[in-house]
Design a protein around this motif. Sequence first.
Motif, PDB file in Angstrom:
ATOM      1  N   ILE A  85       0.860  -1.189   0.000  1.00  0.00           N
ATOM      2  CA  ILE A  85       0.000   0.000   0.000  1.00  0.00           C
ATOM      3  C   ILE A  85       0.895   1.238   0.000  1.00  0.00           C
ATOM      4  O   ILE A  85       2.073   1.165   0.327  1.00  0.00           O
ATOM      5  CB  ILE A  85      -0.968   0.049   1.209  1.00  0.00           C
ATOM      6  CG1 ILE A  85      -0.193   0.085   2.521  1.00  0.00           C
ATOM      7  CG2 ILE A  85      -1.959  -1.105   1.161  1.00  0.00           C
ATOM      8  CD1 ILE A  85      -1.068   0.378   3.734  1.00  0.00           C
ATOM      9  N   GLN A  86       0.320   2.354  -0.380  1.00  0.00           N
ATOM     10  CA  GLN A  86       1.037   3.627  -0.327  1.00  0.00           C
ATOM     11  C   GLN A  86       0.251   4.561   0.577  1.00  0.00           C
ATOM     12  O   GLN A  86      -0.948   4.741   0.419  1.00  0.00           O
ATOM     13  CB  GLN A  86       1.156   4.248  -1.714  1.00  0.00           C
ATOM     14  CG  GLN A  86       1.885   5.578  -1.681  1.00  0.00           C
ATOM     15  CD  GLN A  86       2.142   6.113  -3.079  1.00  0.00           C
ATOM     16  OE1 GLN A  86       2.510   5.378  -3.969  1.00  0.00           O
ATOM     17  NE2 GLN A  86       1.932   7.397  -3.253  1.00  0.00           N
ATOM     18  N   CYS A  87       0.934   5.138   1.551  1.00  0.00           N
ATOM     19  CA  CYS A  87       0.262   6.062   2.451  1.00  0.00           C
ATOM     20  C   CYS A  87       0.860   7.458   2.288  1.00  0.00           C
ATOM     21  O   CYS A  87       1.964   7.614   1.769  1.00  0.00           O
ATOM     22  CB  CYS A  87       0.351   5.593   3.900  1.00  0.00           C
ATOM     23  SG  CYS A  87       2.008   5.237   4.472  1.00  0.00           S
ATOM     24  N   SER A  88       0.108   8.432   2.726  1.00  0.00           N
ATOM     25  CA  SER A  88       0.572   9.813   2.660  1.00  0.00           C
ATOM     26  C   SER A  88      -0.176  10.634   3.701  1.00  0.00           C
ATOM     27  O   SER A  88      -1.163  10.191   4.269  1.00  0.00           O
ATOM     28  CB  SER A  88       0.364  10.388   1.255  1.00  0.00           C
ATOM     29  OG  SER A  88      -1.007  10.373   0.919  1.00  0.00           O
ATOM     30  N   CYS A  89       0.316  11.839   3.931  1.00  0.00           N
ATOM     31  CA  CYS A  89      -0.313  12.749   4.879  1.00  0.00           C
ATOM     32  C   CYS A  89      -1.431  13.495   4.151  1.00  0.00           C
ATOM     33  O   CYS A  89      -1.205  14.098   3.107  1.00  0.00           O
ATOM     34  CB  CYS A  89       0.744  13.729   5.414  1.00  0.00           C
ATOM     35  SG  CYS A  89       0.131  14.765   6.757  1.00  0.00           S
ATOM     36  N   ASN A  90      -2.632  13.437   4.703  1.00  0.00           N
ATOM     37  CA  ASN A  90      -3.799  14.029   4.061  1.00  0.00           C
ATOM     38  C   ASN A  90      -4.595  14.856   5.060  1.00  0.00           C
ATOM     39  O   ASN A  90      -4.833  14.425   6.180  1.00  0.00           O
ATOM     40  CB  ASN A  90      -4.708  12.917   3.508  1.00  0.00           C
ATOM     41  CG  ASN A  90      -4.010  12.074   2.483  1.00  0.00           C
ATOM     42  OD1 ASN A  90      -3.907  12.444   1.337  1.00  0.00           O
ATOM     43  ND2 ASN A  90      -3.500  10.919   2.912  1.00  0.00           N
ATOM     44  N   ARG A  91      -5.031  16.026   4.607  1.00  0.00           N
ATOM     45  CA  ARG A  91      -5.870  16.888   5.447  1.00  0.00           C
ATOM     46  C   ARG A  91      -7.295  16.345   5.428  1.00  0.00           C
ATOM     47  O   ARG A  91      -7.858  16.112   4.378  1.00  0.00           O
ATOM     48  CB  ARG A  91      -5.843  18.317   4.929  1.00  0.00           C
ATOM     49  CG  ARG A  91      -6.632  19.270   5.814  1.00  0.00           C
ATOM     50  CD  ARG A  91      -6.501  20.721   5.382  1.00  0.00           C
ATOM     51  NE  ARG A  91      -5.124  21.171   5.327  1.00  0.00           N
ATOM     52  CZ  ARG A  91      -4.399  21.564   6.384  1.00  0.00           C
ATOM     53  NH1 ARG A  91      -4.931  21.498   7.585  1.00  0.00           N
ATOM     54  NH2 ARG A  91      -3.171  21.977   6.226  1.00  0.00           N
ATOM     55  N   ILE A  92      -7.876  16.134   6.615  1.00  0.00           N
ATOM     56  CA  ILE A  92      -9.260  15.676   6.667  1.00  0.00           C
ATOM     57  C   ILE A  92     -10.225  16.749   7.143  1.00  0.00           C
ATOM     58  O   ILE A  92     -11.420  16.615   6.974  1.00  0.00           O
ATOM     59  CB  ILE A  92      -9.417  14.386   7.499  1.00  0.00           C
ATOM     60  CG1 ILE A  92      -8.900  14.556   8.909  1.00  0.00           C
ATOM     61  CG2 ILE A  92      -8.764  13.227   6.824  1.00  0.00           C
ATOM     62  CD1 ILE A  92      -9.247  13.405   9.809  1.00  0.00           C
ATOM     63  N   ASN A  93      -9.701  17.800   7.753  1.00  0.00           N
ATOM     64  CA  ASN A  93     -10.507  18.974   8.077  1.00  0.00           C
ATOM     65  C   ASN A  93      -9.542  20.143   8.291  1.00  0.00           C
ATOM     66  O   ASN A  93      -8.330  19.986   8.141  1.00  0.00           O
ATOM     67  CB  ASN A  93     -11.440  18.739   9.270  1.00  0.00           C
ATOM     68  CG  ASN A  93     -10.703  18.402  10.542  1.00  0.00           C
ATOM     69  OD1 ASN A  93      -9.649  18.952  10.842  1.00  0.00           O
ATOM     70  ND2 ASN A  93     -11.253  17.467  11.309  1.00  0.00           N
ATOM     71  N   SER A  94     -10.056  21.285   8.657  1.00  0.00           N
ATOM     72  CA  SER A  94      -9.211  22.481   8.745  1.00  0.00           C
ATOM     73  C   SER A  94      -8.159  22.411   9.844  1.00  0.00           C
ATOM     74  O   SER A  94      -7.170  23.131   9.799  1.00  0.00           O
ATOM     75  CB  SER A  94     -10.081  23.721   8.950  1.00  0.00           C
ATOM     76  OG  SER A  94     -10.797  23.611  10.164  1.00  0.00           O
ATOM     77  N   SER A  95      -8.323  21.512  10.806  1.00  0.00           N
ATOM     78  CA  SER A  95      -7.361  21.465  11.906  1.00  0.00           C
ATOM     79  C   SER A  95      -6.620  20.141  12.040  1.00  0.00           C
ATOM     80  O   SER A  95      -5.795  19.992  12.930  1.00  0.00           O
ATOM     81  CB  SER A  95      -8.084  21.772  13.224  1.00  0.00           C
ATOM     82  OG  SER A  95      -9.049  20.764  13.483  1.00  0.00           O
ATOM     83  N   MET A  96      -6.895  19.163  11.154  1.00  0.00           N
ATOM     84  CA  MET A  96      -6.288  17.854  11.340  1.00  0.00           C
ATOM     85  C   MET A  96      -5.815  17.251  10.019  1.00  0.00           C
ATOM     86  O   MET A  96      -6.541  17.247   9.035  1.00  0.00           O
ATOM     87  CB  MET A  96      -7.288  16.904  11.992  1.00  0.00           C
ATOM     88  CG  MET A  96      -6.737  15.513  12.242  1.00  0.00           C
ATOM     89  SD  MET A  96      -7.980  14.391  12.902  1.00  0.00           S
ATOM     90  CE  MET A  96      -7.784  14.673  14.640  1.00  0.00           C
ATOM     91  N   SER A  97      -4.578  16.741  10.056  1.00  0.00           N
ATOM     92  CA  SER A  97      -4.039  15.957   8.948  1.00  0.00           C
ATOM     93  C   SER A  97      -3.625  14.599   9.513  1.00  0.00           C
ATOM     94  O   SER A  97      -3.067  14.517  10.596  1.00  0.00           O
ATOM     95  CB  SER A  97      -2.827  16.647   8.333  1.00  0.00           C
ATOM     96  OG  SER A  97      -3.210  17.862   7.742  1.00  0.00           O
ATOM     97  N   ILE A  98      -3.910  13.545   8.752  1.00  0.00           N
ATOM     98  CA  ILE A  98      -3.643  12.182   9.206  1.00  0.00           C
ATOM     99  C   ILE A  98      -2.938  11.414   8.097  1.00  0.00           C
ATOM    100  O   ILE A  98      -3.242  11.572   6.918  1.00  0.00           O
ATOM    101  CB  ILE A  98      -4.952  11.476   9.611  1.00  0.00           C
ATOM    102  CG1 ILE A  98      -5.564  12.164  10.812  1.00  0.00           C
ATOM    103  CG2 ILE A  98      -4.717  10.013   9.907  1.00  0.00           C
ATOM    104  CD1 ILE A  98      -6.848  11.554  11.298  1.00  0.00           C
ATOM    105  N   SER A  99      -2.002  10.566   8.494  1.00  0.00           N
ATOM    106  CA  SER A  99      -1.300   9.707   7.549  1.00  0.00           C
ATOM    107  C   SER A  99      -2.123   8.451   7.330  1.00  0.00           C
ATOM    108  O   SER A  99      -2.479   7.757   8.277  1.00  0.00           O
ATOM    109  CB  SER A  99       0.084   9.344   8.094  1.00  0.00           C
ATOM    110  OG  SER A  99       0.761   8.527   7.175  1.00  0.00           O
ATOM    111  N   TYR A 100      -2.445   8.177   6.060  1.00  0.00           N
ATOM    112  CA  TYR A 100      -3.213   6.983   5.749  1.00  0.00           C
ATOM    113  C   TYR A 100      -3.060   6.589   4.290  1.00  0.00           C
ATOM    114  O   TYR A 100      -2.611   7.380   3.467  1.00  0.00           O
ATOM    115  CB  TYR A 100      -4.690   7.133   6.104  1.00  0.00           C
ATOM    116  CG  TYR A 100      -5.420   8.257   5.408  1.00  0.00           C
ATOM    117  CD1 TYR A 100      -5.860   8.139   4.092  1.00  0.00           C
ATOM    118  CD2 TYR A 100      -5.702   9.437   6.077  1.00  0.00           C
ATOM    119  CE1 TYR A 100      -6.548   9.170   3.478  1.00  0.00           C
ATOM    120  CE2 TYR A 100      -6.393  10.463   5.465  1.00  0.00           C
ATOM    121  CZ  TYR A 100      -6.820  10.320   4.160  1.00  0.00           C
ATOM    122  OH  TYR A 100      -7.497  11.333   3.550  1.00  0.00           O
ATOM    123  N   ALA A 101      -3.442   5.369   3.993  1.00  0.00           N
ATOM    124  CA  ALA A 101      -3.532   4.873   2.630  1.00  0.00           C
ATOM    125  C   ALA A 101      -5.005   4.825   2.276  1.00  0.00           C
ATOM    126  O   ALA A 101      -5.784   4.165   2.954  1.00  0.00           O
ATOM    127  CB  ALA A 101      -2.911   3.484   2.517  1.00  0.00           C
TER     128      ALA A 101
END
Length: 140
Positions: A85-101
């Motif tokens: 799998i490939q994961c990356s840092c992604n913004r999910i809302n204005s105050s939080m970014s999470i690393s996921y695939a």
Amino acid sequence: LFLFFLCCDSQAVIEPTTSGYTCSLNQTTSPCQTYVYYRAVAPDFLDLASVGDLFSVSRLMISNPSNISSPSSPLVPFQSMFVPIQCSCNRINSSMSISYAGLNYTIKAGNTFYLVSTTQFQNLTSYQFVEVVNPTLVPT
């Protein structure tokens, strides 16, 4: 349904929560290539084609690191394999970014976030995290 697997830089000492590993969008470790440990289970995942479709990768990408002699070989129940799998840092809302695939999964009638995360994806993600990244989806 977007399904996301929690990923983290292997050198970081960060504990995940049920909503994931936080990250900074400017991290140099993003994206990352990694593998998930997955087991063949009946009735739906006893061949590399169905596992490959679930994770959107080819049979060969699973058979080589898993030491499976042929991509067309049938799997036995609970056979271990490594799925890239490939994961990356992604913004999910204005105050939080999470690393996921991120993977796409079509939710079926009767599925819940809990069933999908624990059964098809064998606890590789949490139902709480699936809810976080799918805030408007209500499984039926």
